[in-house]
Scaffold this motif. Structure first.
Motif, PDB file in Angstrom:
ATOM      1  N   SER A  98       0.813  -1.212   0.000  1.00  0.00           N
ATOM      2  CA  SER A  98       0.000   0.000   0.000  1.00  0.00           C
ATOM      3  C   SER A  98       0.854   1.273   0.000  1.00  0.00           C
ATOM      4  O   SER A  98       0.363   2.350  -0.311  1.00  0.00           O
ATOM      5  CB  SER A  98      -0.952   0.009   1.196  1.00  0.00           C
ATOM      6  N   THR A  99       2.143   1.163   0.319  1.00  0.00           N
ATOM      7  CA  THR A  99       3.018   2.341   0.340  1.00  0.00           C
ATOM      8  C   THR A  99       3.880   2.452  -0.913  1.00  0.00           C
ATOM      9  O   THR A  99       4.682   3.369  -1.027  1.00  0.00           O
ATOM     10  CB  THR A  99       3.944   2.298   1.573  1.00  0.00           C
ATOM     11  N   ILE A 100       3.714   1.530  -1.841  1.00  0.00           N
ATOM     12  CA  ILE A 100       4.549   1.517  -3.044  1.00  0.00           C
ATOM     13  C   ILE A 100       4.007   2.504  -4.070  1.00  0.00           C
ATOM     14  O   ILE A 100       2.812   2.534  -4.353  1.00  0.00           O
ATOM     15  CB  ILE A 100       4.586   0.097  -3.662  1.00  0.00           C
ATOM     16  N   ASP A 101       4.909   3.314  -4.630  1.00  0.00           N
ATOM     17  CA  ASP A 101       4.543   4.205  -5.733  1.00  0.00           C
ATOM     18  C   ASP A 101       5.055   3.552  -7.006  1.00  0.00           C
ATOM     19  O   ASP A 101       6.174   3.777  -7.433  1.00  0.00           O
ATOM     20  CB  ASP A 101       5.173   5.580  -5.539  1.00  0.00           C
ATOM     21  N   ALA A 102       4.228   2.695  -7.599  1.00  0.00           N
ATOM     22  CA  ALA A 102       4.650   1.909  -8.756  1.00  0.00           C
ATOM     23  C   ALA A 102       4.152   2.492 -10.062  1.00  0.00           C
ATOM     24  O   ALA A 102       4.361   1.907 -11.118  1.00  0.00           O
ATOM     25  CB  ALA A 102       4.172   0.478  -8.602  1.00  0.00           C
ATOM     26  N   ASP A 103       3.488   3.642 -10.011  1.00  0.00           N
ATOM     27  CA  ASP A 103       3.019   4.308 -11.217  1.00  0.00           C
ATOM     28  C   ASP A 103       2.124   3.402 -12.065  1.00  0.00           C
ATOM     29  O   ASP A 103       2.196   3.397 -13.283  1.00  0.00           O
ATOM     30  CB  ASP A 103       4.226   4.799 -12.030  1.00  0.00           C
ATOM     31  N   GLY A 104       1.314   2.557 -11.387  1.00  0.00           N
ATOM     32  CA  GLY A 104       0.363   1.708 -12.100  1.00  0.00           C
ATOM     33  C   GLY A 104       0.936   0.413 -12.644  1.00  0.00           C
ATOM     34  O   GLY A 104       0.238  -0.334 -13.312  1.00  0.00           O
TER      35      GLY A 104
ATOM     36  N   ILE B 121      -3.863  -8.075 -18.622  1.00  0.00           N
ATOM     37  CA  ILE B 121      -3.933  -7.544 -17.258  1.00  0.00           C
ATOM     38  C   ILE B 121      -5.188  -6.686 -17.156  1.00  0.00           C
ATOM     39  O   ILE B 121      -5.319  -5.665 -17.838  1.00  0.00           O
ATOM     40  CB  ILE B 121      -2.673  -6.728 -16.913  1.00  0.00           C
ATOM     41  N   VAL B 122      -6.121  -7.127 -16.314  1.00  0.00           N
ATOM     42  CA  VAL B 122      -7.404  -6.441 -16.150  1.00  0.00           C
ATOM     43  C   VAL B 122      -7.273  -5.299 -15.155  1.00  0.00           C
ATOM     44  O   VAL B 122      -7.743  -4.196 -15.387  1.00  0.00           O
ATOM     45  CB  VAL B 122      -8.505  -7.437 -15.705  1.00  0.00           C
ATOM     46  N   SER B 123      -6.628  -5.575 -14.008  1.00  0.00           N
ATOM     47  CA  SER B 123      -6.464  -4.538 -12.993  1.00  0.00           C
ATOM     48  C   SER B 123      -5.247  -4.823 -12.135  1.00  0.00           C
ATOM     49  O   SER B 123      -4.797  -5.969 -12.015  1.00  0.00           O
ATOM     50  CB  SER B 123      -7.705  -4.414 -12.108  1.00  0.00           C
ATOM     51  N   ILE B 124      -4.705  -3.757 -11.553  1.00  0.00           N
ATOM     52  CA  ILE B 124      -3.564  -3.849 -10.635  1.00  0.00           C
ATOM     53  C   ILE B 124      -3.909  -3.024  -9.410  1.00  0.00           C
ATOM     54  O   ILE B 124      -4.293  -1.853  -9.523  1.00  0.00           O
ATOM     55  CB  ILE B 124      -2.261  -3.316 -11.281  1.00  0.00           C
ATOM     56  N   LYS B 125      -3.800  -3.646  -8.246  1.00  0.00           N
ATOM     57  CA  LYS B 125      -4.094  -2.963  -6.976  1.00  0.00           C
ATOM     58  C   LYS B 125      -2.912  -3.127  -6.037  1.00  0.00           C
ATOM     59  O   LYS B 125      -2.176  -4.104  -6.108  1.00  0.00           O
ATOM     60  CB  LYS B 125      -5.354  -3.529  -6.337  1.00  0.00           C
ATOM     61  N   TYR B 126      -2.773  -2.177  -5.131  1.00  0.00           N
ATOM     62  CA  TYR B 126      -1.705  -2.213  -4.121  1.00  0.00           C
ATOM     63  C   TYR B 126      -2.360  -2.245  -2.757  1.00  0.00           C
ATOM     64  O   TYR B 126      -2.598  -1.206  -2.152  1.00  0.00           O
ATOM     65  CB  TYR B 126      -0.791  -0.999  -4.278  1.00  0.00           C
TER      66      TYR B 126
ATOM     67  N   GLN C  31      -1.727 -12.279  -6.027  1.00  0.00           N
ATOM     68  CA  GLN C  31      -0.839 -11.311  -5.400  1.00  0.00           C
ATOM     69  C   GLN C  31       0.572 -11.829  -5.596  1.00  0.00           C
ATOM     70  O   GLN C  31       0.852 -13.009  -5.380  1.00  0.00           O
ATOM     71  CB  GLN C  31      -1.121 -11.115  -3.909  1.00  0.00           C
ATOM     72  N   ILE C  32       1.473 -10.943  -6.013  1.00  0.00           N
ATOM     73  CA  ILE C  32       2.869 -11.314  -6.243  1.00  0.00           C
ATOM     74  C   ILE C  32       3.611 -11.162  -4.913  1.00  0.00           C
ATOM     75  O   ILE C  32       3.689 -10.063  -4.355  1.00  0.00           O
ATOM     76  CB  ILE C  32       3.502 -10.433  -7.331  1.00  0.00           C
ATOM     77  N   VAL C  33       4.118 -12.288  -4.397  1.00  0.00           N
ATOM     78  CA  VAL C  33       4.754 -12.315  -3.080  1.00  0.00           C
ATOM     79  C   VAL C  33       6.127 -12.984  -3.160  1.00  0.00           C
ATOM     80  O   VAL C  33       6.522 -13.488  -4.221  1.00  0.00           O
ATOM     81  CB  VAL C  33       3.867 -13.051  -2.048  1.00  0.00           C
ATOM     82  N   GLY C  34       6.817 -13.035  -2.037  1.00  0.00           N
ATOM     83  CA  GLY C  34       8.111 -13.695  -1.978  1.00  0.00           C
ATOM     84  C   GLY C  34       7.984 -15.206  -2.034  1.00  0.00           C
ATOM     85  O   GLY C  34       6.906 -15.768  -1.815  1.00  0.00           O
ATOM     86  N   ASP C  35       9.099 -15.867  -2.339  1.00  0.00           N
ATOM     87  CA  ASP C  35       9.107 -17.326  -2.454  1.00  0.00           C
ATOM     88  C   ASP C  35       8.609 -18.003  -1.182  1.00  0.00           C
ATOM     89  O   ASP C  35       7.922 -19.014  -1.240  1.00  0.00           O
ATOM     90  CB  ASP C  35      10.523 -17.829  -2.769  1.00  0.00           C
ATOM     91  N   VAL C  36       8.958 -17.452  -0.026  1.00  0.00           N
ATOM     92  CA  VAL C  36       8.630 -18.065   1.259  1.00  0.00           C
ATOM     93  C   VAL C  36       7.130 -18.080   1.531  1.00  0.00           C
ATOM     94  O   VAL C  36       6.614 -19.013   2.130  1.00  0.00           O
ATOM     95  CB  VAL C  36       9.371 -17.319   2.398  1.00  0.00           C
ATOM     96  N   GLU C  37       6.428 -17.061   1.084  1.00  0.00           N
ATOM     97  CA  GLU C  37       4.997 -16.956   1.401  1.00  0.00           C
ATOM     98  C   GLU C  37       4.075 -17.367   0.256  1.00  0.00           C
ATOM     99  O   GLU C  37       2.854 -17.286   0.381  1.00  0.00           O
ATOM    100  CB  GLU C  37       4.666 -15.543   1.884  1.00  0.00           C
ATOM    101  N   ALA C  38       4.630 -17.831  -0.849  1.00  0.00           N
ATOM    102  CA  ALA C  38       3.810 -18.232  -1.996  1.00  0.00           C
ATOM    103  C   ALA C  38       2.902 -19.405  -1.618  1.00  0.00           C
ATOM    104  O   ALA C  38       3.312 -20.339  -0.939  1.00  0.00           O
ATOM    105  CB  ALA C  38       4.708 -18.618  -3.164  1.00  0.00           C
ATOM    106  N   ASP C  39       1.651 -19.322  -2.052  1.00  0.00           N
ATOM    107  CA  ASP C  39       0.660 -20.370  -1.803  1.00  0.00           C
ATOM    108  C   ASP C  39      -0.400 -20.260  -2.895  1.00  0.00           C
ATOM    109  O   ASP C  39      -1.285 -19.402  -2.829  1.00  0.00           O
ATOM    110  CB  ASP C  39       0.038 -20.202  -0.418  1.00  0.00           C
ATOM    111  N   ILE C  40      -0.305 -21.110  -3.898  1.00  0.00           N
ATOM    112  CA  ILE C  40      -1.195 -21.003  -5.055  1.00  0.00           C
ATOM    113  C   ILE C  40      -2.656 -21.178  -4.660  1.00  0.00           C
ATOM    114  O   ILE C  40      -3.538 -20.576  -5.269  1.00  0.00           O
ATOM    115  CB  ILE C  40      -0.774 -21.983  -6.177  1.00  0.00           C
TER     116      ILE C  40
ATOM    117  N   SER D 235       1.971  -6.338  -5.409  1.00  0.00           N
ATOM    118  CA  SER D 235       0.723  -5.891  -6.038  1.00  0.00           C
ATOM    119  C   SER D 235      -0.212  -7.074  -6.285  1.00  0.00           C
ATOM    120  O   SER D 235       0.202  -8.216  -6.409  1.00  0.00           O
ATOM    121  CB  SER D 235       1.009  -5.137  -7.342  1.00  0.00           C
ATOM    122  N   THR D 236      -1.498  -6.756  -6.336  1.00  0.00           N
ATOM    123  CA  THR D 236      -2.531  -7.746  -6.613  1.00  0.00           C
ATOM    124  C   THR D 236      -3.005  -7.499  -8.041  1.00  0.00           C
ATOM    125  O   THR D 236      -3.460  -6.404  -8.362  1.00  0.00           O
ATOM    126  CB  THR D 236      -3.688  -7.608  -5.604  1.00  0.00           C
ATOM    127  N   VAL D 237      -2.863  -8.532  -8.877  1.00  0.00           N
ATOM    128  CA  VAL D 237      -3.102  -8.379 -10.304  1.00  0.00           C
ATOM    129  C   VAL D 237      -4.210  -9.327 -10.745  1.00  0.00           C
ATOM    130  O   VAL D 237      -4.150 -10.523 -10.489  1.00  0.00           O
ATOM    131  CB  VAL D 237      -1.808  -8.679 -11.109  1.00  0.00           C
TER     132      VAL D 237
END
Length: 158
Positions: free
Chosen positions: A78-84, A152-157, A106-115, A90-92
Motif C-alpha cells: 500500500s506504500t509503493i509508488d509503482a506508477d500503475g 492484465i485487467v487490474s492492478i491494486k496495491y 498477489q505477487i509475493v516472496g518465495d517463502v509466502e507463496a501459496d497457489i 501488487s494484486t493483479v
C-alpha cells in the motif's frame, strides 16, 4: 545471507507461526517426551520416538523461521509508488485470452507463496511476465501446454 522479500501480511503470518511453535507446540512436545520417558524402557517406546521426531521438526522450523524473519525485507504494497505497474506485493487480475477465465494473484516472496490462496512467487513464470506491465497489457507465459496469453485487467496495491 541475502535479504528475503516479504509482504507485511506474509511477515505477520510467519511471526504468528513462530509464536505458536515456541509457545504452544514446543511446550506440548516437551510434555509428551516427559510422559513417554516416564513409561520406562525407551528402546521400544514408540511414543517417545514420535515425540522426539516431532521435537526435531519443531526446532528445525523455528530455526528456519528465525532465519527468514531476521533476513526479511518487509514491503508494504500500500506504500509503493509503482506508477500503475505490476510490482512485488501488487494484486493483479488477469484474463486468459483463450478461455476468458479471470483470476487474481498477489505477487509475493518465495517463502509466502501459496497457489491455493492465489499468492504467487515473484520468481514464478506468471509473476515474471507480469512485473513491470500495466493494466491492459497482454503478457505471454510459457506453460507446460505451450505459450498462453493473459491480459492484465487490474492492478491494486493492497
Amino acid at each position: 545471507m541475502a535479504t528475503i522479500p516479504l509482504t507485511a501480511r506474509g511477515a505477520e503470518r510467519l511471526q504468528a507461526e513462530l509464536h505458536r511453535l515456541k509457545h504452544v507446540e514446543r511446550p506440548a512436545v516437551i510434555n509428551a517426551i516427559a510422559e513417554a520417558r516416564a513409561q520406562g524402557d525407551l528402546s521400544e517406546n514408540a511414543e517417545y520416538d514420535a515425540a522426539r521426531e516431532r521435537q526435531g521438526f519443531i526446532e528445525g522450523r523455528i530455526s528456519e523461521l528465525d532465519g527468514t524473519l531476521s533476513n526479511a525485507q518487509i514491503i508494504d504494497p500500500s506504500t509503493i509508488d509503482a506508477d500503475g505497474r505490476a510490482v512485488f506485493g501488487s494484486t493483479v487480475e488477469i484474463e486468459d485470452l483463450e478461455s476468458g477465465e479471470k483470476v487474481t494473484y498477489q505477487i509475493v516472496g518465495d517463502v509466502e507463496a501459496d497457489i491455493r490462496a492465489n499468492l504467487i512467487s515473484v520468481s514464478s513464470p506468471v509473476a515474471r511476465a507480469l512485473i513491470g506491465k500495466y493494466e491492459g497489457d497482454v503478457v505471454q507465459v510459457q506453460a507446460p501446454s505451450g505459450i498462453r496469453e493473459f491480459e492484465i485487467v487490474s492492478i491494486k496495491y493492497l
